[in-house]
Design an enzyme around this catalytic site. Structure first.
Site, PDB file in Angstrom:
ATOM      1  N   ARG A 240       0.812  -1.227   0.000  1.00 30.98           N
ATOM      2  CA  ARG A 240       0.000   0.000   0.000  1.00 30.98           C
ATOM      3  C   ARG A 240       0.843   1.273   0.000  1.00 30.98           C
ATOM      4  NH1 ARG A 240      -2.801  -3.705  -0.981  1.00 30.98           N
ATOM      5  NH2 ARG A 240      -4.892  -4.147  -0.208  1.00 30.98           N
TER       6      ARG A 240
ATOM      7  N   CYS B 117     -11.237  -0.956   2.450  1.00 30.98           N
ATOM      8  CA  CYS B 117     -10.671  -1.311   3.755  1.00 30.98           C
ATOM      9  C   CYS B 117     -10.195  -0.042   4.456  1.00 30.98           C
ATOM     10  CB  CYS B 117      -9.502  -2.281   3.579  1.00 30.98           C
ATOM     11  SG  CYS B 117     -10.050  -3.964   3.305  1.00 30.98           S
TER      12      CYS B 117
ATOM     13  N   GLU C 280      -5.630   3.085   6.300  1.00 35.06           N
ATOM     14  CA  GLU C 280      -5.302   2.984   4.870  1.00 35.06           C
ATOM     15  C   GLU C 280      -5.999   4.113   4.115  1.00 35.06           C
ATOM     16  OE1 GLU C 280      -5.702  -0.853   2.832  1.00 35.06           O
ATOM     17  OE2 GLU C 280      -6.553   0.199   1.120  1.00 35.06           O
TER      18      GLU C 280
HETATM   19  N1  EPU Z   1     -11.499 -12.213   8.716  1.00 36.06           N
HETATM   20  C1  EPU Z   1     -12.242 -12.365   9.867  1.00 36.06           C
HETATM   21  N2  EPU Z   1     -13.194 -11.430  10.159  1.00 36.06           N
HETATM   22  C2  EPU Z   1     -13.401 -10.336   9.360  1.00 36.06           C
HETATM   23  C3  EPU Z   1     -12.643 -10.190   8.208  1.00 36.06           C
HETATM   24  C4  EPU Z   1     -11.688 -11.134   7.902  1.00 36.06           C
HETATM   25  O1  EPU Z   1     -12.049 -13.314  10.605  1.00 36.06           O
HETATM   26  O2  EPU Z   1     -14.275  -9.536   9.698  1.00 36.06           O
HETATM   27  C5  EPU Z   1     -10.514 -13.231   8.383  1.00 36.06           C
HETATM   28  C6  EPU Z   1     -10.923 -14.009   7.119  1.00 36.06           C
HETATM   29  O3  EPU Z   1     -11.795 -15.063   7.446  1.00 36.06           O
HETATM   30  C7  EPU Z   1      -9.589 -14.476   6.597  1.00 36.06           C
HETATM   31  C8  EPU Z   1      -8.627 -13.364   6.999  1.00 36.06           C
HETATM   32  O4  EPU Z   1      -9.265 -12.614   8.039  1.00 36.06           O
HETATM   33  O5  EPU Z   1      -9.196 -15.659   7.229  1.00 36.06           O
HETATM   34  C9  EPU Z   1      -8.290 -12.431   5.826  1.00 36.06           C
HETATM   35  O6  EPU Z   1      -9.499 -11.838   5.358  1.00 36.06           O
HETATM   36  P1  EPU Z   1      -9.713 -11.417   3.817  1.00 36.06           P
HETATM   37  O7  EPU Z   1      -9.391 -12.565   2.933  1.00 36.06           O
HETATM   38  O8  EPU Z   1     -11.029 -10.779   3.725  1.00 36.06           O
HETATM   39  O9  EPU Z   1      -8.545 -10.401   3.521  1.00 36.06           O
HETATM   40  P2  EPU Z   1      -8.142  -9.089   4.280  1.00 36.06           P
HETATM   41  O10 EPU Z   1      -6.727  -9.258   4.731  1.00 36.06           O
HETATM   42  O11 EPU Z   1      -9.109  -8.692   5.312  1.00 36.06           O
HETATM   43  C10 EPU Z   1      -7.144  -7.962   2.156  1.00 36.06           C
HETATM   44  C11 EPU Z   1      -7.096  -6.561   1.623  1.00 36.06           C
HETATM   45  C12 EPU Z   1      -8.315  -6.258   0.789  1.00 36.06           C
HETATM   46  C13 EPU Z   1      -8.451  -7.287  -0.325  1.00 36.06           C
HETATM   47  C14 EPU Z   1      -8.549  -8.670   0.319  1.00 36.06           C
HETATM   48  C15 EPU Z   1      -8.691  -9.794  -0.706  1.00 36.06           C
HETATM   49  C16 EPU Z   1      -5.996  -4.955   3.108  1.00 36.06           C
HETATM   50  C17 EPU Z   1      -6.177  -3.977   4.188  1.00 36.06           C
HETATM   51  N3  EPU Z   1      -7.081  -5.607   2.722  1.00 36.06           N
HETATM   52  O12 EPU Z   1      -8.211  -8.016   3.093  1.00 36.06           O
HETATM   53  O13 EPU Z   1      -8.109  -4.976   0.204  1.00 36.06           O
HETATM   54  O14 EPU Z   1      -9.583  -7.016  -1.115  1.00 36.06           O
HETATM   55  O15 EPU Z   1      -7.353  -8.893   1.082  1.00 36.06           O
HETATM   56  O16 EPU Z   1      -7.490 -10.030  -1.334  1.00 36.06           O
HETATM   57  O17 EPU Z   1      -4.877  -5.145   2.621  1.00 36.06           O
HETATM   58  C18 EPU Z   1      -8.434  -2.626   0.445  1.00 36.06           C
HETATM   59  O18 EPU Z   1      -7.215  -2.511   0.448  1.00 36.06           O
HETATM   60  O19 EPU Z   1      -9.212  -1.619   0.457  1.00 36.06           O
HETATM   61  C19 EPU Z   1      -9.012  -3.962   0.462  1.00 36.06           C
HETATM   62  C20 EPU Z   1     -10.301  -4.137   0.649  1.00 36.06           C
END
Ligand code: EPU
Length: 315
Positions: free
Chosen positions: A189, A238, A308
């Site tokens: 990022r 996010c 972010e």
């Molecule tokens: N999880 C939870 N509870 C929640 C959300 C997530 O337990 O409320 C757990 C999920 O079950 C999973 C893990 O956390 O095991 C990761 O969750 P997810 O796959 O949704 O990915 P993330 O790390 O929360 C990142 C990026 C997103 C991107 C997704 C998909 C960041 C801050 N976020 O989210 O990017 O779309 O991966 O690749 O880097 C953004 O940057 O605006 C964004 C939405």
């Protein structure tokens, strides 16, 4: 006391209108209508350039009148103050690709040339049709190329920096320059790009693949996103960066914040890292909710979350 006087008079703005056209320089533009979160008061002036040449004219005028300015793409990763922005907001966003504008889109071999104002989803579908892989991850991201490069947007293990070959930028002095990939310092990022450079376009380096396989991958990502993120709701994406090796959403979930609300701003019950506007959210509501999320996550997990989303203006 917040100063609500515009930094640029109507007479000064008239000068710019004469150069780039009256419909491209708008007074008192509600920023809530230019952001995906639908929050934000008026900008003194909203400029809507279509070409690099108009962008250069705007910059030269800004240098002359000496007003604060900011570039906006699709407004998908930003929180503006309810008091708006005292200065000039330059919005670079095209509805569909058009040659010779800031939203051109074409390819030659595996190199895709794209203007800063093209939406990421559009780039993903264009590349799929052209049989080029490397942009599928961007399919559900509401931002445009310029914003995605600036913040090194990413999803599904990919980042914008992975595919950038060259960047075309305008310096604040109005010089058009090409930056090679090795002069950029992309990390999570973060693009390392100087804040006074305006991104006008990029060349992406992709790889050939079967269009039907690319389309299937896009479908999988779309499905995954629909099941895990509140894509249909008004949000700024996010809210927090993921701490190293962790998911901010998971930490917010553990801290018991899902569904917690301040006024119209609520932590999404689907994904903890999204604050959704459930109607009438203000920047004050949102910042108060952000503070409370941070506090709870700190207490529960010891982790300090970093924003972010860019917060702009006096709140
Ligand atoms: N999880 C939870 N509870 C929640 C959300 C997530 O337990 O409320 C757990 C999920 O079950 C999973 C893990 O956390 O095991 C990761 O969750 P997810 O796959 O949704 O990915 P993330 O790390 O929360 C990142 C990026 C997103 C991107 C997704 C998909 C960041 C801050 N976020 O989210 O990017 O779309 O991966 O690749 O880097 C953004 O940057 O605006 C964004 C939405």
């Amino acid at each position: 006391m917040i100063d609500t006087n515009p930094t640029v008079s109507a007479e000064m703005a008239e000068e710019l209108r004469q150069v780039i056209g009256p419909r491209s320089v708008l007074p008192q533009a509600a920023l809530s209508t230019h952001t995906t979160f639908k929050v934000g008061g008026p900008a003194d002036w909203l400029c809507l350039p279509e070409t690099v040449s108009q962008l250069r004219d705007i910059l030269s005028w800004i240098n002359k009148v000496g007003t604060p300015w900011i570039v906006l793409g699709n407004g998908s990763n930003i929180l503006f103050s309810d008091d708006g922005f005292r200065g000039v907001v330059i919005k670079i966003r095209g509805a569909r690709p058009v040659d010779h504008t800031l939203w051109h889109l074409s390819h030659s071999g595996v190199q895709v040339r794209v203007g800063a104002g093209v939406g990421l989803a559009r780039v993903a579908s264009y590349c799929a049709e052209a049989g080029l892989t490397g942009m599928e991850w961007a399919t559900g991201i509401p931002g445009v190329v310029g914003g995605a490069v600036r913040g090194n947007a990413g999803a599904h293990g990919w980042e914008m920096g992975d595919v950038i070959n060259e960047l075309e930028v305008l310096t604040s002095a109005g010089m058009l320059e090409t930056l090679q990939r090795d002069s950029l310092s992309f990390r999570y990022r973060h693009s390392g790009l100087a804040s006074d450079l305006l991104i006008t376009g990029a060349t992406l380096s992709l790889t050939e693949d079967d269009p039907s396989i690319i389309r299937r991958r896009i479908q999988e990502y779309t499905e995954q996103r629909k099941n895990t993120q509140p894509s249909a709701d008004q949000s700024a994406g996010c809210m927090f960066k993921n701490p190293a090796g962790e998911s901010a959403g998971r930490l917010i979930d553990i801290a018991g914040c899902k569904g917690v609300a301040v006024g119209g701003a609520m932590v999404s019950p689907l994904h903890g890292n999204f604050i959704v506007n459930r109607g009438g959210a203000t920047s004050k509501d949102t910042l108060s909710l952000i503070d409370s999320i941070r506090e709870k996550v700190r207490m529960e997990t010891g982790v300090e979350l970093e924003l972010e989303v860019r917060v702009v203006g006096s709140i």
